[in-house]
Design a protein around this motif. Structure first.
Motif, PDB file in Angstrom:
ATOM      1  N   GLN A 151      -3.204  10.858   5.796  1.00 15.79           N
ATOM      2  CA  GLN A 151      -3.586  10.092   4.862  1.00 15.79           C
ATOM      3  C   GLN A 151      -3.332   8.713   5.356  1.00 15.79           C
ATOM      4  O   GLN A 151      -3.462   7.647   5.098  1.00 15.79           O
ATOM      5  CB  GLN A 151      -3.180  11.052   3.852  1.00 15.79           C
ATOM      6  CG  GLN A 151      -3.435  11.873   3.664  1.00 15.79           C
ATOM      7  CD  GLN A 151      -2.302  12.243   2.090  1.00 15.79           C
ATOM      8  OE1 GLN A 151      -0.921  11.584   1.812  1.00 15.79           O
ATOM      9  NE2 GLN A 151      -2.635  13.603   1.350  1.00 15.79           N
ATOM     10  N   ILE A 152      -1.953   8.879   6.074  1.00 14.32           N
ATOM     11  CA  ILE A 152      -1.871   7.489   6.498  1.00 14.32           C
ATOM     12  C   ILE A 152      -2.584   6.737   7.708  1.00 14.32           C
ATOM     13  O   ILE A 152      -3.039   5.796   7.625  1.00 14.32           O
ATOM     14  CB  ILE A 152      -0.488   7.403   6.819  1.00 14.32           C
ATOM     15  CG1 ILE A 152       0.830   7.322   5.913  1.00 14.32           C
ATOM     16  CG2 ILE A 152       0.283   5.624   7.853  1.00 14.32           C
ATOM     17  CD1 ILE A 152       1.927   8.151   6.639  1.00 14.32           C
ATOM     18  N   ASP A 153      -3.735   7.107   8.161  1.00 10.50           N
ATOM     19  CA  ASP A 153      -4.106   6.855   9.356  1.00 10.50           C
ATOM     20  C   ASP A 153      -5.391   6.671   8.629  1.00 10.50           C
ATOM     21  O   ASP A 153      -5.932   5.641   9.477  1.00 10.50           O
ATOM     22  CB  ASP A 153      -4.579   7.774  10.409  1.00 10.50           C
ATOM     23  CG  ASP A 153      -3.699   8.347  11.447  1.00 10.50           C
ATOM     24  OD1 ASP A 153      -2.558   7.249  11.915  1.00 10.50           O
ATOM     25  OD2 ASP A 153      -3.620   9.686  12.337  1.00 10.50           O
ATOM     26  N   ALA A 209      -0.937   5.180  -1.010  1.00 14.03           N
ATOM     27  CA  ALA A 209       0.445   5.198  -0.167  1.00 14.03           C
ATOM     28  C   ALA A 209       1.191   5.368  -1.097  1.00 14.03           C
ATOM     29  O   ALA A 209       2.145   6.360  -0.797  1.00 14.03           O
ATOM     30  CB  ALA A 209       0.416   3.849   0.641  1.00 14.03           C
ATOM     31  N   ASN A 210       1.464   5.299  -2.200  1.00 17.18           N
ATOM     32  CA  ASN A 210       2.319   6.174  -3.113  1.00 17.18           C
ATOM     33  C   ASN A 210       2.616   7.222  -3.466  1.00 17.18           C
ATOM     34  O   ASN A 210       3.853   7.963  -3.920  1.00 17.18           O
ATOM     35  CB  ASN A 210       2.496   4.974  -4.231  1.00 17.18           C
ATOM     36  CG  ASN A 210       3.080   3.543  -4.466  1.00 17.18           C
ATOM     37  OD1 ASN A 210       3.639   3.068  -3.442  1.00 17.18           O
ATOM     38  ND2 ASN A 210       2.417   2.885  -5.395  1.00 17.18           N
ATOM     39  N   LYS A 211       1.468   7.490  -3.143  1.00 15.92           N
ATOM     40  CA  LYS A 211       1.040   9.015  -3.804  1.00 15.92           C
ATOM     41  C   LYS A 211       2.366   9.909  -2.322  1.00 15.92           C
ATOM     42  O   LYS A 211       2.259  11.060  -2.774  1.00 15.92           O
ATOM     43  CB  LYS A 211       0.172   9.385  -3.885  1.00 15.92           C
ATOM     44  CG  LYS A 211      -0.543   9.034  -5.605  1.00 15.92           C
ATOM     45  CD  LYS A 211      -2.048   9.215  -5.422  1.00 15.92           C
ATOM     46  CE  LYS A 211      -2.707   8.751  -6.956  1.00 15.92           C
ATOM     47  NZ  LYS A 211      -4.348   9.034  -7.055  1.00 15.92           N
ATOM     48  N   ILE A 212       2.099   9.640  -0.909  1.00 14.72           N
ATOM     49  CA  ILE A 212       2.448   9.709  -0.208  1.00 14.72           C
ATOM     50  C   ILE A 212       3.717  10.316  -0.119  1.00 14.72           C
ATOM     51  O   ILE A 212       4.486  10.917   0.133  1.00 14.72           O
ATOM     52  CB  ILE A 212       1.879   8.772   1.580  1.00 14.72           C
ATOM     53  CG1 ILE A 212       1.011   8.823   1.174  1.00 14.72           C
ATOM     54  CG2 ILE A 212       2.276   9.788   2.297  1.00 14.72           C
ATOM     55  CD1 ILE A 212      -0.283   8.325   2.649  1.00 14.72           C
ATOM     56  N   LEU A 213       4.387   9.406  -1.344  1.00 14.67           N
ATOM     57  CA  LEU A 213       5.777   9.634  -0.695  1.00 14.67           C
ATOM     58  C   LEU A 213       6.111  10.754  -1.877  1.00 14.67           C
ATOM     59  O   LEU A 213       7.812  10.793  -1.835  1.00 14.67           O
ATOM     60  CB  LEU A 213       6.880   8.367  -2.090  1.00 14.67           C
ATOM     61  CG  LEU A 213       6.230   6.891  -1.040  1.00 14.67           C
ATOM     62  CD1 LEU A 213       6.640   5.431  -1.989  1.00 14.67           C
ATOM     63  CD2 LEU A 213       7.119   6.607   0.397  1.00 14.67           C
TER      64      LEU A 213
END
Length: 649
Positions: free
Chosen positions: A325-327, A356-360
């Motif tokens: 997801q970051i990539d 990005a916030n959801k990845i946290l």
């Protein structure tokens, strides 16, 4: 091949100039940066390279002592970091870029670390030798035309991709892996010498150059003996030879693969062996252990494992959907920035910040030991630690400071130096984030056993704050004046004071540290305060540096003198200082110095630049506005004095 052919090529200005450019890129990753060592060598690069050439040709070269730094590793230990002198690196990189291609050709295709570029550029840019003689080539130019190696970020993904393919698509059920105990510290130099002798027959001189340098940097025992073991950590020179040292392991598994169905991949000392049968995986581990012992190294038993994908064990170790997801977000950021630059507009990242916030809030599906970043209560580790550091870079690339509090939380429970580097980046980009100063000062004051390296990183980060509070200034002065303070902490405390409003007491404090310490780094850093003196005091101090008995300080003094009096050289510092607003914090002592110049035209250039940019009114760093206003005032006073003297004469 003629005997010592590589040595003969090394003893040319062309090779050492290439060595200098590679040194500059290598220095960017230093554990501890020597103040303005880049400029000290670069401004007189032609003269310095000729001197190194003379020393090599006359056989008078001997390496300078290493600077050693204890880098935190977890909460209870450190690993040895080192910093080589610029001169040593210029010579070693000059030699390395000559031999790298030959040695790389002997490595297995299964190795993905520090490989030489397959299609190295040989354009006409350097055929005439003009461009390469320039002292400060852009990093992109160095990487394109001079650096022999593929960047790590181009090779690690390939290593990771092939590893995943092995068990996801090629049905290799088991992964055997281990870890070498204190790898760099235990590399045997006699064995490395034998390897190089076998691979570069007739090249004894250049082999001796590397081995005798490494030997000079090994530790002495209490009895004064020196065992030829270990290479310095913190430079690509060592990384290259550390990679080469494991060639016997690669060769052993190439033979093993002729009789067994395996996939073998290596990135430095990270070795992954994929098999379809458990017994073969076990045999692979036993082979790895025996081969590692043959080169006098040891595996860490606790980290020696065989993972079974039938239980999703390999997936748990190697797969993390958060990285994917970051990539994807990073690629979208790149595309938007490119398009907006073309259209002359500002990119909007609000939707990407939401993603990005959801990845946290996520954690890997197959690893119960991993935590969610946002609600973590223990230090992040393994893949989650990697994800967090990637996210820190991701948010920074979007100009967002949303992760500041999470970064502070993690720093307080995890002394990892890589987090310290992220902190410095955040402090530079968000100087008005006053939370950093309040929380970090409270933290370092409350920690009786804080790692000196972590304290130094925190002081470096706080140097970029918009307003330095009196409490922080007083803390730094206490550290400067206290006996027994770690050298790195002392130098960063001095660097922070060098950007603040100075009193006569501050000048006396810096002079005392300058006089009391033999350490060159301390003297250079104290000098950044002392060059802010005015009038005769400034003239006398600069002269004392120029004629100092220590060669390193004398070179620093010549740089200081040139900045103050030589317009052609001062222009670089003026450009650097105004290049980015955070750089003003580093270069402000030199602007005070230029304001004291006896060159009327140079002083006028400084005044004109300040008025044109209005940096003394609109710099994002509020303290810098005050400092620049003071610089402008001093420069205008000096200019009037110079003009009056000119009229009288």
């Amino acid at each position: 091949m003629t005997n010592n052919q590589f040595w003969d090529k090394l003893c040319t200005e062309d090779s050492l100039q290439k060595g200098w450019h590679l040194t500059r890129t290598d220095m960017q990753q230093d554990f501890a940066k020597e103040p303005f060592s880049n400029e000290i060598f670069g401004y007189s690069s032609e003269e310095n390279i000729k001197e190194l050439l003379r020393v090599l040709k006359t056989g008078g070269y001997s390496p300078k002592p290493l600077k050693r730094v204890a880098i935190p590793k977890g909460s209870l230990g450190t690993r040895p970091g080192t910093v080589l002198s610029v001169e040593d690196r210029v010579i070693l990189f000059g030699a390395l870029q000559l031999i790298a291609e030959h040695l790389d050709s002997t490595l297995s295709e299964s190795v993905y670390s520090y490989r030489v570029k397959k299609n190295k550029r040989k354009d006409s840019l350097f055929h005439e030798g003009d461009a390469i003689s320039l002292p400060f080539l852009k990093n992109a130019t160095v990487k394109k035309y001079i650096d022999p190696f593929d960047p790590w970020y181009g090779l690690w993904p390939k290593f990771d991709e092939l590893s995943k393919k092995a068990f996801q698509e090629q049905n290799y059920r088991f992964m055997a892996t281990s870890d070498i105990a204190a790898y760099f510290e235990n590399i045997q130099l006699d064995i490395l010498r034998e390897q190089l002798n076998d691979l570069m027959q007739g090249e004894q001189k250049i082999i001796n150059l590397f081995i005798t340098s490494f030997a000079a940097w090994t530790y002495d025992t209490e009895q004064g003996r020196r065992y030829l073991r270990g290479i310095p950590q913190g430079t690509q020179v060592s990384s290259f030879f550390g990679n080469l040292f494991l060639k016997p392991i690669d060769d052993a598994f190439a033979n093993f693969a002729k009789e067994h169905d395996i996939k073998y991949f290596r990135y430095m000392d990270d070795i992954r062996i994929f098999t379809k049968e458990y017994d073969i995986a076990r045999s692979a581990i036993l082979l790895l252990d025996s081969q590692i012992r043959r080169i006098h190294l040891n595996l860490q038993t606790a980290k020696t494992k065989i993972y079974d994908e039938q239980d999703d064990e390999i997936t748990a170790v190697l797969i993390d959907r958060r990285i994917t997801q970051i990539d994807e977000i990073q690629e979208e950021i790149r595309v938007r920035k490119k398009n907006c630059k073309k259209n002359g507009t500002e990119p909007n990242f609000l939707d990407l910040l939401t993603k990005a916030n959801k990845i946290l809030e996520q954690k890997p599906d197959f690893n119960r030991d991993e935590q969610k970043i946002k609600r973590a209560r223990k230090p992040l580790k393994n893949m989650t630690d990697r994800v967090f550091r990637r996210l820190l870079s991701l948010y920074l690339s979007m100009g967002s400071d949303e992760l500041t509090m999470l970064l502070l939380r993690e720093l307080k429970i995890n002394a990892d130096a890589r987090l310290g580097l992220k902190l410095i980046q955040y402090a530079r980009n968000f100087p008005r984030k006053i939370t950093l100063q309040t929380e970090l000062l409270k933290f370092i004051k409350s920690q009786p056993d804080i790692f000196p390296y972590q304290e130094a990183q925190i002081l470096e980060a706080l140097r970029y704050q918009s307003r330095i509070k009196d409490e922080l200034i007083n803390y730094c002065k206490e550290r400067i004046q206290k006996d027994g303070v770690d050298i790195l902490v002392l130098t960063h405390a001095l660097r922070l004071i060098s950007r603040c409003k100075l009193s006569q007491g501050d000048i006396k404090m810096a002079q005392k540290r300058y006089d009391d310490f033999d350490d060159v780094t301390v003297k250079k850093t104290a000098a950044l305060i002392l060059i802010r003196q005015r009038g005769k005091a400034n003239i006398d101090f600069v002269r004392s540096l120029v004629f100092h008995s220590n060669d390193d300080l004398r070179k620093f003094g010549k740089l200081i003198r040139d900045i103050k009096n030589n317009p052609s050289k001062s222009i670089y510092f003026l450009k650097q200082a105004f290049k980015h607003q955070y750089l003003m914090v580093d270069y402000i002592p030199f602007l005070y110095l230029i304001a004291e110049s006896a060159d009327e035209q140079l002083v006028k250039s400084l005044i004109d630049l300040l008025k044109q940019t209005k940096a003394h009114k609109n710099n994002i760093n509020m303290d810098m506005r005050d400092r620049l206003s003071e610089v402008l005032n001093y420069a205008e006073q000096n200019l009037r004095s110079l003009q009056q003297t000119k009229q009288i004469s």
